[in-house]
Design a protein around this motif. Structure first.
Motif, short mmCIF file in Angstrom:
data_model
loop_
_atom_site.label_atom_id
_atom_site.label_comp_id
_atom_site.label_asym_id
_atom_site.label_seq_id
_atom_site.Cartn_x
_atom_site.Cartn_y
_atom_site.Cartn_z
N LEU A 32 0.83 -1.19 0.00
CA LEU A 32 0.00 0.00 0.00
C LEU A 32 0.87 1.25 0.00
CD1 LEU A 32 -2.73 -1.00 2.63
CD2 LEU A 32 -3.01 -0.89 0.14
N VAL A 33 0.47 2.22 -0.78
CA VAL A 33 1.13 3.53 -0.78
C VAL A 33 0.18 4.49 -0.08
CG1 VAL A 33 2.16 5.34 -2.18
CG2 VAL A 33 2.23 2.97 -2.98
N PRO A 34 0.38 4.75 1.23
CA PRO A 34 -0.62 5.52 1.99
C PRO A 34 -0.63 6.99 1.64
CG PRO A 34 1.26 4.98 3.37
CD PRO A 34 1.49 4.28 2.07
N TYR A 35 -1.82 7.54 1.59
CA TYR A 35 -2.04 8.98 1.48
C TYR A 35 -2.72 9.41 2.77
CZ TYR A 35 -0.90 9.20 -3.53
OH TYR A 35 -0.25 9.18 -4.74
N GLY A 36 -1.91 9.63 3.80
CA GLY A 36 -2.47 9.87 5.12
C GLY A 36 -2.80 8.56 5.80
N HIS A 37 -3.77 8.58 6.74
CA HIS A 37 -4.11 7.40 7.52
C HIS A 37 -5.27 6.59 6.96
CE1 HIS A 37 -1.40 8.80 10.63
NE2 HIS A 37 -2.01 9.97 10.63
N ASP A 38 -6.08 7.21 6.09
CA ASP A 38 -7.34 6.57 5.71
C ASP A 38 -7.52 6.33 4.22
OD1 ASP A 38 -7.59 9.22 5.00
OD2 ASP A 38 -9.20 9.67 6.43
N LYS A 39 -6.49 6.48 3.45
CA LYS A 39 -6.58 6.18 2.02
C LYS A 39 -5.19 5.80 1.52
CE LYS A 39 -6.60 11.19 1.05
NZ LYS A 39 -6.65 11.59 2.46
N ALA A 40 -5.17 4.95 0.51
CA ALA A 40 -3.89 4.48 -0.03
C ALA A 40 -4.08 4.01 -1.46
CB ALA A 40 -3.34 3.34 0.83
N LYS A 41 -2.99 3.94 -2.18
CA LYS A 41 -2.98 3.32 -3.49
C LYS A 41 -2.42 1.90 -3.38
CE LYS A 41 -3.08 7.19 -6.67
NZ LYS A 41 -4.19 6.61 -7.45
N VAL A 42 -2.96 1.01 -4.20
CA VAL A 42 -2.52 -0.38 -4.20
C VAL A 42 -1.38 -0.51 -5.21
CG1 VAL A 42 -3.18 -2.79 -4.56
CG2 VAL A 42 -4.83 -1.15 -3.59
N GLY A 43 -0.24 -1.01 -4.74
CA GLY A 43 0.94 -1.08 -5.58
C GLY A 43 0.82 -2.07 -6.73
N GLN A 44 1.51 -1.75 -7.82
CA GLN A 44 1.46 -2.59 -9.02
C GLN A 44 2.04 -3.97 -8.76
OE1 GLN A 44 -0.06 -1.57 -11.98
NE2 GLN A 44 0.15 -3.74 -12.51
N HIS A 45 3.03 -4.07 -7.88
CA HIS A 45 3.65 -5.36 -7.58
C HIS A 45 2.61 -6.34 -7.02
CE1 HIS A 45 6.75 -8.24 -6.42
NE2 HIS A 45 6.20 -8.31 -5.23
N PHE A 46 1.75 -5.84 -6.13
CA PHE A 46 0.68 -6.69 -5.59
C PHE A 46 -0.29 -7.10 -6.68
CE2 PHE A 46 -3.66 -7.15 -4.06
CZ PHE A 46 -3.51 -8.16 -3.12
N ILE A 47 -0.69 -6.15 -7.51
CA ILE A 47 -1.65 -6.43 -8.59
C ILE A 47 -1.10 -7.50 -9.52
CG2 ILE A 47 -2.84 -5.43 -10.58
CD1 ILE A 47 -2.87 -2.76 -9.01
N ASP A 48 0.18 -7.39 -9.87
CA ASP A 48 0.79 -8.39 -10.75
C ASP A 48 0.80 -9.77 -10.09
OD1 ASP A 48 1.25 -6.39 -12.59
OD2 ASP A 48 3.34 -6.07 -11.98
N GLY A 49 0.93 -9.79 -8.77
CA GLY A 49 1.09 -11.06 -8.06
C GLY A 49 -0.19 -11.84 -7.82
N VAL A 50 -1.36 -11.24 -8.10
CA VAL A 50 -2.63 -11.93 -7.83
C VAL A 50 -3.36 -12.35 -9.10
CG1 VAL A 50 -2.94 -10.78 -5.61
CG2 VAL A 50 -3.95 -9.76 -7.68
N GLN A 51 -2.71 -12.19 -10.24
CA GLN A 51 -3.41 -12.44 -11.51
C GLN A 51 -3.78 -13.90 -11.73
OE1 GLN A 51 -4.62 -9.89 -13.39
NE2 GLN A 51 -3.82 -8.80 -11.61
N ASP A 52 -3.11 -14.82 -11.03
CA ASP A 52 -3.44 -16.22 -11.23
C ASP A 52 -4.56 -16.70 -10.32
OD1 ASP A 52 -1.99 -15.97 -8.92
OD2 ASP A 52 -0.74 -17.75 -9.25
N ARG A 53 -5.10 -15.82 -9.48
CA ARG A 53 -6.21 -16.19 -8.60
C ARG A 53 -7.52 -16.23 -9.39
NH1 ARG A 53 -5.47 -12.26 -3.28
NH2 ARG A 53 -3.32 -12.87 -2.73
N PRO A 54 -8.48 -17.05 -8.94
CA PRO A 54 -9.80 -17.03 -9.59
C PRO A 54 -10.55 -15.74 -9.28
CG PRO A 54 -9.84 -18.43 -7.64
CD PRO A 54 -8.40 -18.04 -7.84
N ASP A 55 -11.47 -15.37 -10.16
CA ASP A 55 -12.26 -14.16 -9.96
C ASP A 55 -13.44 -14.42 -9.04
OD1 ASP A 55 -10.69 -12.60 -11.59
OD2 ASP A 55 -11.94 -12.86 -13.37
#
Length: 558
Positions: A32-55
Motif C-alpha cells: 500500500l502507498v498511503p495517502y495519510g491514515h485513511d486512504k492508499a494506493k494499491v501497488g502494481q507489484h501486488f496487482i501483478d502477483g494476484v493475476q493467477d487467482r480465480p475471480d
C-alpha cells in the motif's frame, strides 16, 4: 427527530487505519502507498502477483433514468457491499471518483449517502489522491505539444484547421466551450478555434480506466489521434513523442485507490468518466484487482441503465473480458411518481396511480438489462414518506415483468437495512445463471451498432445522421477502426435525446450531431442532441453553500 446530513454522518465515522482495510483483502502494508491514515494506493507489484487467482462474482448496480427526486445508485452500491459483508460474504466495492465540476455544480458530492457512504467523504469529493489533476495535466501537456510543434515549423504537416485535441479542466465552465487561442501576435503562435471539455470527458480519462498496465497505458496514449494533415491522414500522440511524458504524469494515478465504508469494509475508488458523455465506469484495473481479492465485487455504472449499464456491458466488459453475474436496478417510489407526472413539490402525498403510471420507465430498464442475458433484481431505495401501498405497487409491477423488487433501508439503517437484497443477490450470483453477451458483435458496421443501441435500448424509430457523419464512420472503417464499440453521448434524463421526455417514450428519433474517434481508448463517441462535453454551472451552484465553518470543517457537501 433531527436527521443528520451526509457530511455530519461521515465526520462521525470511526475509521480504521487503511492498512487494516487492506489486510482484509490480503493486501499487506508494504503493498500500500498511503495517502495519510485513511486512504492508499494499491501497488502494481501486488496487482501483478494476484493475476493467477480465480475471480469473484461481479455485481453491477445501475438505475432508472435520474429524476430530481433522487434514486441513490451509489448509496445502494455502498449499502449492498456492506450488506454482503454483514451476512458473512467477503465483498468489496468499486466506484468512480467524484468530479469537481458537478460537486460545485448540482450534486455537491458523490460518495453515497446517509449510513451507506464511503469515507473520507470530504477528500473523495475534492482533490482525493490527485488522480484527476494528473489526468488533466497529461491531457493538456499533449495539447501544449501540438501547438508547440506547429509553432516550431510543423514538421508533421499538421493542418491547424483540423486539430481535434481540445484542452480540459475539471470544472463546469460554459464560457470555455468554444474559444480562440494564440491571439496576441507572432510570439504566441497561430490563432485557431478550439475549446475545452471537462476532464471526465477526456480520452485520457477513458484510457486510464480501460488500460490494464503501464505499458498498455502508454500504447493507448500513443494511439490518440490529435489532428489530421491536409491529405486527411491522422497525426498520433506518438508522432509528437508525447506518450512517454504523459505516462510519467499518470504513473501514480494508474494505481487504484483503497478507502473504506462507514462500516469499515473495503472500497476501491478509481477513475471517473461521465456516463452521459463518456463510458461511465470505474477503472478496469480496480475492478479486476478487486475480483482477485474478494468473493463478491459490487460496482456501479453511471446514470440510468440506458447509458451506464449499456456502456458497462458493451465497452468495459467487452474490453476487459468481464461478465456480470447479477444486475441490481435501483428505483424509488418518488421517482416513479415523477415519471407518472407528479411535480417534485407534491411527492409527499400518496399517489398509487402515479406510481403505476411511472413504472414503465423501470420496466423498460428491466427488459433492456435482460437483453444482455444477465439476471436482474430491483432495489427499491426507501424514503421515509413512501407508503405501503406505493411500495406494493412497484413490487407488483416488477413481478409482472418477471423480476422481483426488494425494499432497502440502507440509507437510514446501513447494512442492517439491506440484508434481504444482499442475500438474494448472493443467491443469484452463486447460481451461475448469467449468460452474458454484448448487444452487438465486433464486426457489425459502426452505423449499424449505433442503430442497434438506439432501437433496442432507447426504442427509437430511427437514427438521423447526415451524409458527412455517415461518410466519416465509413472512413474510420476503411482505416481499420470498424470493430470498435460505440460510446453514446446523450442526455441521462430520458431514453430519448429530449431530457423532458420521461417515462418509456416511443416514436422518437435519435439525431447525431457529431462523431469522435477515440482511437486510444478504443471506441467511437457518438454525440446526440444537445449534450455538452463541457457542462455549465446551474443558476444556483452548490459552490455557493460550500464553505469552512468556525472549526475549520467543510460544510455544504452532501
Amino acid at each position: 427527530m433531527t436527521v443528520k446530513s451526509d457530511i455530519e454522518i461521515a465526520r462521525a465515522a470511526q475509521k480504521l487505519p487503511i492498512q487494516e482495510i487492506g489486510a482484509r483483502l490480503g493486501i499487506g502494508a508494504a503493498d500500500l502507498v498511503p495517502y495519510g491514515h485513511d486512504k492508499a494506493k494499491v501497488g502494481q507489484h501486488f496487482i501483478d502477483g494476484v493475476q493467477d487467482r480465480p475471480d469473484g462474482k461481479l455485481i453491477l448496480v445501475t438505475a432508472i433514468n435520474p429524476t430530481p427526486a433522487g434514486e441513490g445508485k451509489t448509496t445502494t452500491t455502498v449499502g449492498l457491499g456492506d450488506g454482503l459483508n454483514r451476512i458473512g460474504r467477503k465483498a468489496a466495492i468499486c466506484i468512480r471518483e467524484a468530479s469537481l465540476g458537478p460537486c460545485f455544480g448540482m450534486k455537491g458530492g458523490a460518495a453515497g449517502g446517509g449510513h451507506a457512504q464511503v469515507v473520507p467523504m470530504e477528500d473523495m469529493n475534492l482533490h482525493f489522491t490527485g488522480d484527476f489533476h494528473a489526468i488533466t495535466s497529461a491531457h493538456n501537456l499533449l495539447a501544449a505539444m501540438i501547438d508547440n510543434h506547429i509553432y516550431w515549423g510543423n514538421a508533421l504537416e499538421i493542418d491547424a484547421r483540423r486539430v481535434v485535441w481540445r484542452r480540459v479542466m475539471d470544472m463546469n465552465d460554459r464560457a470555455l466551450r468554444d474559444v480562440v487561442s494564440s491571439l496576441g501576435g507572432v510570439a504566441n503562435g497561430f490563432p485557431r478555434q478550439t475549446g475545452f471539455d471537462i476532464t471526465v470527458a477526456s480520452e485520457v480519462m477513458a484510457i486510464l480506466c480501460l488500460a490494464t498496465s503501464l505499458s498498455d497505458l502508454q500504447n493507448r496514449l500513443g494511439r490518440i489521434i490529435v489532428a489530421y494533415r491536409r491529405d486527411r491522414t491522422p497525426v498520433y500522440a506518438s508522432d509528437l513523442k508525447a506518450d512517454g511524458a504523459m505516462t510519467v504524469l499518470l504513473k501514480d494515478a494508474m494505481q487504484p485507490n483503497l478507502v473504506q465504508t462507514l462500516e469499515n469494509n473495503p472500497a476501491f475508488v478509481h477513475g471517473g468518466p461521465f456516463a452521459n458523455i463518456a463510458h461511465g465506469c470505474n477503472s478496469v484495473i480496480a475492478t479486476t484487482t478487486a475480483l482477485k481479492c474478494a468473493d463478491y465485487v459490487v460496482t456501479e455504472a453511471g446514470f440510468g441503465a440506458d447509458l451506464g449499464a449499456e456502456k458497462f456491458m458493451n465497452i468495459k466488459c467487452r474490453k476487459a473480458g468481464l461478465a456480470p453475474d447479477c444486475v441490481v436496478l435501483v428505483a424509488t417510489v418518488r421517482a416513479m411518481k415523477m415519471n407518472g407526472g407528479v411535480a417534485k413539490g407534491d411527492l409527499a402525498a400518496e399517489d398509487v396511480e402515479a406510481v403505476r403510471r411511472g413504472c414503465p420507465n423501470l420496466g423498460r430498464h428491466i427488459a433492456n438489462v435482460k437483453q444482455f442475458g444477465v439476471p436482474v433484481v430491483v432495489a427499491v431505495n426507501h424514503f421515509t414518506g413512501d407508503t405501503e401501498a406505493e411500495i406494493a405497487a412497484v413490487q407488483d409491477y416488477v413481478a409482472e415483468q418477471g423480476s422481483e423488487a426488494i425494499l432497502c433501508r440502507h440509507w437510514a439503517e446501513g447494512s442492517a437495512g439491506i440484508e434481504d437484497l444482499a442475500r438474494r443477490v448472493a443467491e443469484i450470483a452463486d447460481a451461475g445463471q448469467s449468460q452474458f453477451a454484448p448487444l452487438y458483435p465486433d464486426d457489425m458496421p459502426l452505423f449499424e451498432k449505433i442503430e442497434r443501441i438506439a432501437k433496442r435500448i432507447y426504442r427509437a424509430d430511427q437514427v438521423i445522421a447526415d451524409q458527412k457523419i455517415r461518410s466519416q464512420l465509413h472512413e474510420w472503417e476503411e482505416a481499420g477502426y470498424g470493430r470498435l464499440p460505440i460510446c453514446m453521448a446523450k442526455t441521462q434524463y430520458s431514453f430519448s435525446t429530449d431530457p423532458t421526455l420521461r417515462g418509456a417514450p416511443t416514436g422518437h428519433d435519435v439525431p447525431i450531431r457529431e462523431v469522435r474517434l477515440s482511437a486510444g481508448a478504443g471506441f467511437v463517441v457518438v454525440i446526440c442532441g444537445e449534450i455538452m462535453t463541457m457542462p455549465g454551472l446551474p443558476r444556483v451552484p452548490s459552490a455557493e453553500a460550500i464553505m469552512l465553518n468556525d472549526a475549520g470543517q467543510i460544510e455544504g457537501l452532501f
